[in-house]
Design a protein around this motif. Structure first.
Motif, PDB file in Angstrom:
ATOM      1  N   ASN A  19       5.100  -6.417  -9.564  1.00 40.59           N
ATOM      2  CA  ASN A  19       4.462  -7.713  -9.294  1.00 40.59           C
ATOM      3  C   ASN A  19       5.312  -8.579  -8.371  1.00 40.59           C
ATOM      4  O   ASN A  19       4.790  -9.252  -7.482  1.00 40.59           O
ATOM      5  CB  ASN A  19       4.166  -8.451 -10.600  1.00 40.59           C
ATOM      6  CG  ASN A  19       3.015  -7.839 -11.362  1.00 40.59           C
ATOM      7  OD1 ASN A  19       2.169  -7.155 -10.792  1.00 40.59           O
ATOM      8  ND2 ASN A  19       2.982  -8.059 -12.659  1.00 40.59           N
ATOM      9  N   THR A  20       6.623  -8.545  -8.571  1.00 44.09           N
ATOM     10  CA  THR A  20       7.534  -9.301  -7.713  1.00 44.09           C
ATOM     11  C   THR A  20       7.479  -8.776  -6.285  1.00 44.09           C
ATOM     12  O   THR A  20       7.382  -9.547  -5.331  1.00 44.09           O
ATOM     13  CB  THR A  20       8.980  -9.219  -8.254  1.00 44.09           C
ATOM     14  OG1 THR A  20       9.011  -9.775  -9.565  1.00 44.09           O
ATOM     15  CG2 THR A  20       9.955  -9.962  -7.360  1.00 44.09           C
ATOM     16  N   GLY A  21       7.530  -7.458  -6.140  1.00 39.15           N
ATOM     17  CA  GLY A  21       7.463  -6.858  -4.811  1.00 39.15           C
ATOM     18  C   GLY A  21       6.168  -7.217  -4.109  1.00 39.15           C
ATOM     19  O   GLY A  21       6.164  -7.606  -2.939  1.00 39.15           O
ATOM     20  N   LEU A  22       5.058  -7.108  -4.813  1.00 40.12           N
ATOM     21  CA  LEU A  22       3.763  -7.436  -4.226  1.00 40.12           C
ATOM     22  C   LEU A  22       3.715  -8.900  -3.788  1.00 40.12           C
ATOM     23  O   LEU A  22       3.266  -9.212  -2.689  1.00 40.12           O
ATOM     24  CB  LEU A  22       2.636  -7.143  -5.219  1.00 40.12           C
ATOM     25  CG  LEU A  22       1.230  -7.403  -4.723  1.00 40.12           C
ATOM     26  CD1 LEU A  22       0.924  -6.595  -3.466  1.00 40.12           C
ATOM     27  CD2 LEU A  22       0.218  -7.070  -5.804  1.00 40.12           C
ATOM     28  N   LYS A  23       4.204  -9.779  -4.633  1.00 39.58           N
ATOM     29  CA  LYS A  23       4.233 -11.208  -4.300  1.00 39.58           C
ATOM     30  C   LYS A  23       5.051 -11.444  -3.015  1.00 39.58           C
ATOM     31  O   LYS A  23       4.623 -12.175  -2.122  1.00 39.58           O
ATOM     32  CB  LYS A  23       4.841 -12.001  -5.457  1.00 39.58           C
ATOM     33  CG  LYS A  23       4.885 -13.503  -5.235  1.00 39.58           C
ATOM     34  CD  LYS A  23       5.490 -14.212  -6.426  1.00 39.58           C
ATOM     35  CE  LYS A  23       6.985 -14.182  -6.249  1.00 39.58           C
ATOM     36  NZ  LYS A  23       7.749 -14.926  -7.226  1.00 39.58           N
ATOM     37  N   PHE A  49      16.634  -1.121  -9.525  1.00 40.00           N
ATOM     38  CA  PHE A  49      15.392  -0.913  -8.782  1.00 40.00           C
ATOM     39  C   PHE A  49      15.126   0.579  -8.632  1.00 40.00           C
ATOM     40  O   PHE A  49      14.012   1.055  -8.875  1.00 40.00           O
ATOM     41  CB  PHE A  49      15.463  -1.578  -7.399  1.00 40.00           C
ATOM     42  CG  PHE A  49      14.258  -1.292  -6.547  1.00 40.00           C
ATOM     43  CD1 PHE A  49      13.161  -2.132  -6.578  1.00 40.00           C
ATOM     44  CD2 PHE A  49      14.198  -0.154  -5.733  1.00 40.00           C
ATOM     45  CE1 PHE A  49      12.021  -1.860  -5.818  1.00 40.00           C
ATOM     46  CE2 PHE A  49      13.076   0.126  -4.975  1.00 40.00           C
ATOM     47  CZ  PHE A  49      11.984  -0.734  -5.014  1.00 40.00           C
ATOM     48  N   PHE A  50      16.158   1.336  -8.242  1.00 43.81           N
ATOM     49  CA  PHE A  50      15.989   2.768  -7.994  1.00 43.81           C
ATOM     50  C   PHE A  50      15.814   3.577  -9.279  1.00 43.81           C
ATOM     51  O   PHE A  50      15.449   4.746  -9.221  1.00 43.81           O
ATOM     52  CB  PHE A  50      17.141   3.311  -7.147  1.00 43.81           C
ATOM     53  CG  PHE A  50      17.049   2.866  -5.716  1.00 43.81           C
ATOM     54  CD1 PHE A  50      16.050   3.337  -4.888  1.00 43.81           C
ATOM     55  CD2 PHE A  50      17.954   1.947  -5.206  1.00 43.81           C
ATOM     56  CE1 PHE A  50      15.943   2.923  -3.574  1.00 43.81           C
ATOM     57  CE2 PHE A  50      17.858   1.519  -3.890  1.00 43.81           C
ATOM     58  CZ  PHE A  50      16.852   2.012  -3.076  1.00 43.81           C
ATOM     59  N   SER A  51      16.023   2.976 -10.420  1.00 44.01           N
ATOM     60  CA  SER A  51      15.705   3.640 -11.684  1.00 44.01           C
ATOM     61  C   SER A  51      14.192   3.643 -11.925  1.00 44.01           C
ATOM     62  O   SER A  51      13.683   4.446 -12.700  1.00 44.01           O
ATOM     63  CB  SER A  51      16.385   2.925 -12.853  1.00 44.01           C
ATOM     64  OG  SER A  51      17.782   3.015 -12.742  1.00 44.01           O
ATOM     65  N   LYS A  54      11.380   4.888  -6.126  1.00 44.20           N
ATOM     66  CA  LYS A  54      12.165   5.606  -5.105  1.00 44.20           C
ATOM     67  C   LYS A  54      12.339   4.772  -3.848  1.00 44.20           C
ATOM     68  O   LYS A  54      13.323   4.907  -3.138  1.00 44.20           O
ATOM     69  CB  LYS A  54      11.482   6.927  -4.745  1.00 44.20           C
ATOM     70  CG  LYS A  54      11.483   7.929  -5.871  1.00 44.20           C
ATOM     71  CD  LYS A  54      10.763   9.186  -5.453  1.00 44.20           C
ATOM     72  CE  LYS A  54      10.658  10.139  -6.636  1.00 44.20           C
ATOM     73  NZ  LYS A  54       9.832  11.285  -6.351  1.00 44.20           N
ATOM     74  N   SER A  55      11.339   3.941  -3.544  1.00 43.56           N
ATOM     75  CA  SER A  55      11.370   3.119  -2.341  1.00 43.56           C
ATOM     76  C   SER A  55      10.462   1.917  -2.533  1.00 43.56           C
ATOM     77  O   SER A  55       9.682   1.868  -3.493  1.00 43.56           O
ATOM     78  CB  SER A  55      10.907   3.930  -1.124  1.00 43.56           C
ATOM     79  OG  SER A  55       9.548   4.287  -1.299  1.00 43.56           O
ATOM     80  N   LYS A  56      10.525   0.979  -1.611  1.00 42.04           N
ATOM     81  CA  LYS A  56       9.696  -0.219  -1.776  1.00 42.04           C
ATOM     82  C   LYS A  56       8.208   0.089  -1.586  1.00 42.04           C
ATOM     83  O   LYS A  56       7.366  -0.593  -2.157  1.00 42.04           O
ATOM     84  CB  LYS A  56      10.168  -1.359  -0.863  1.00 42.04           C
ATOM     85  CG  LYS A  56       9.970  -1.152   0.611  1.00 42.04           C
ATOM     86  CD  LYS A  56      10.492  -2.370   1.386  1.00 42.04           C
ATOM     87  CE  LYS A  56      10.146  -2.246   2.850  1.00 42.04           C
ATOM     88  NZ  LYS A  56      10.578  -3.414   3.603  1.00 42.04           N
ATOM     89  N   ASP A  57       7.873   1.134  -0.833  1.00 40.97           N
ATOM     90  CA  ASP A  57       6.444   1.445  -0.683  1.00 40.97           C
ATOM     91  C   ASP A  57       5.845   1.990  -1.981  1.00 40.97           C
ATOM     92  O   ASP A  57       4.647   1.895  -2.198  1.00 40.97           O
ATOM     93  CB  ASP A  57       6.137   2.353   0.506  1.00 40.97           C
ATOM     94  CG  ASP A  57       7.130   3.440   0.777  1.00 40.97           C
ATOM     95  OD1 ASP A  57       8.315   3.123   0.904  1.00 40.97           O
ATOM     96  OD2 ASP A  57       6.713   4.592   0.867  1.00 40.97           O
ATOM     97  N   ASP A  58       6.683   2.525  -2.876  1.00 45.32           N
ATOM     98  CA  ASP A  58       6.178   2.976  -4.170  1.00 45.32           C
ATOM     99  C   ASP A  58       5.567   1.821  -4.962  1.00 45.32           C
ATOM    100  O   ASP A  58       4.671   2.025  -5.773  1.00 45.32           O
ATOM    101  CB  ASP A  58       7.292   3.609  -5.007  1.00 45.32           C
ATOM    102  CG  ASP A  58       7.615   5.026  -4.588  1.00 45.32           C
ATOM    103  OD1 ASP A  58       6.837   5.608  -3.803  1.00 45.32           O
ATOM    104  OD2 ASP A  58       8.647   5.548  -5.035  1.00 45.32           O
ATOM    105  N   THR A 116       4.252   3.352   7.790  1.00 47.52           N
ATOM    106  CA  THR A 116       4.810   4.098   6.661  1.00 47.52           C
ATOM    107  C   THR A 116       3.831   4.099   5.499  1.00 47.52           C
ATOM    108  O   THR A 116       3.576   5.133   4.878  1.00 47.52           O
ATOM    109  CB  THR A 116       6.142   3.460   6.203  1.00 47.52           C
ATOM    110  OG1 THR A 116       7.047   3.456   7.300  1.00 47.52           O
ATOM    111  CG2 THR A 116       6.757   4.203   5.040  1.00 47.52           C
ATOM    112  N   LEU A 117       3.271   2.935   5.207  1.00 51.79           N
ATOM    113  CA  LEU A 117       2.344   2.830   4.083  1.00 51.79           C
ATOM    114  C   LEU A 117       1.028   3.531   4.359  1.00 51.79           C
ATOM    115  O   LEU A 117       0.425   4.101   3.445  1.00 51.79           O
ATOM    116  CB  LEU A 117       2.094   1.366   3.735  1.00 51.79           C
ATOM    117  CG  LEU A 117       3.293   0.645   3.125  1.00 51.79           C
ATOM    118  CD1 LEU A 117       2.987  -0.833   2.942  1.00 51.79           C
ATOM    119  CD2 LEU A 117       3.686   1.274   1.800  1.00 51.79           C
ATOM    120  N   LYS A 118       0.584   3.526   5.610  1.00 55.33           N
ATOM    121  CA  LYS A 118      -0.648   4.239   5.952  1.00 55.33           C
ATOM    122  C   LYS A 118      -0.498   5.733   5.656  1.00 55.33           C
ATOM    123  O   LYS A 118      -1.396   6.368   5.111  1.00 55.33           O
ATOM    124  CB  LYS A 118      -1.005   4.036   7.418  1.00 55.33           C
ATOM    125  CG  LYS A 118      -1.571   2.674   7.743  1.00 55.33           C
ATOM    126  CD  LYS A 118      -1.887   2.599   9.221  1.00 55.33           C
ATOM    127  CE  LYS A 118      -2.249   1.210   9.660  1.00 55.33           C
ATOM    128  NZ  LYS A 118      -2.446   1.127  11.111  1.00 55.33           N
TER     129      LYS A 118
END
Length: 192
Positions: A19-23, A49-51, A54-58, A116-118
């Motif tokens: 939720n934080t990342g999306l915001k 975060f990495f626990s 794997k990446s921010k796009d996840d 990357t996300l596409k």
């Protein structure tokens, strides 16, 4: 199944990070959001975060995981007397009706803004198709139906992709469920 305290905390932390990342993606764009910013805002370390990811796009793909888990659970309750295509259509339409259009539009915009996300989104569709096929095989167990079930999974994910694309292009003026209904109606009309 009831989760233990540890599993519940892990699930809550994962959701808080997502939720934080999306915001932050919505506020600063995908490229303008760093892992460090997500970790800081979520109150965790970069290592933590990495626990969870794997990446921010996840982060953007997490909401799809939950949706597919719910859809799988719904499909497993379907009667094998129902046709697979109708069962998937009803389940998908029921599932997408739960999401707010504004939220879905915002996520779609962020995903379309990054190459990357596409690419990740296309890979996610392939994984969804495979997961759907596996689920269909659990409901309709006859081995002679495997190829037909594979086709249903392919066509269903294709219809969903077309519906989401058409919906995003009109910027949420109509509910995504209407586009999904139309896409499945077009599939049924074409195969008759």
């Amino acid at each position: 199944m009831r989760l233990g305290l540890r599993e519940q905390k892990q699930r809550e932390t994962r959701l808080r990070i997502a939720n934080t990342g999306l915001k932050l993606f919505l506020a600063n764009g995908y490229e303008g959001t760093t892992l460090d910013a997500i970790a800081e805002e979520a109150g965790i370390s970069r290592r933590t975060f990495f626990s969870y990811f794997k990446s921010k796009d996840d982060i953007l793909l997490t909401w799809q995981e939950g949706a597919w888990d719910a859809m799988r659970a719904e499909l497993l309750k379907v009667s094998p007397d129902e046709t697979p295509l109708d069962a998937v259509r009803k389940t998908l339409i029921n599932d997408v009706s739960r999401y707010e259009s504004d939220h879905m539009i915002a996520i779609d915009r962020v995903m379309r803004a990054s190459e990357t996300l596409k690419v990740r989104k296309q890979a996610a569709y392939a994984a969804q198709e495979n997961a759907l096929y596996t689920t269909l095989c659990e409901v309709w167990r006859q081995p002679q139906r495997r190829q037909a079930l594979r086709a249903v999974a392919m066509v269903s994910v294709g219809a969903m992709r077309l519906a989401i694309e058409a919906w995003a292009n009109q910027r949420g003026e109509r509910p995504v469920a209407e586009f999904l209904e139309e896409a499945f109606a077009n599939v049924k009309a074409a195969v008759r």
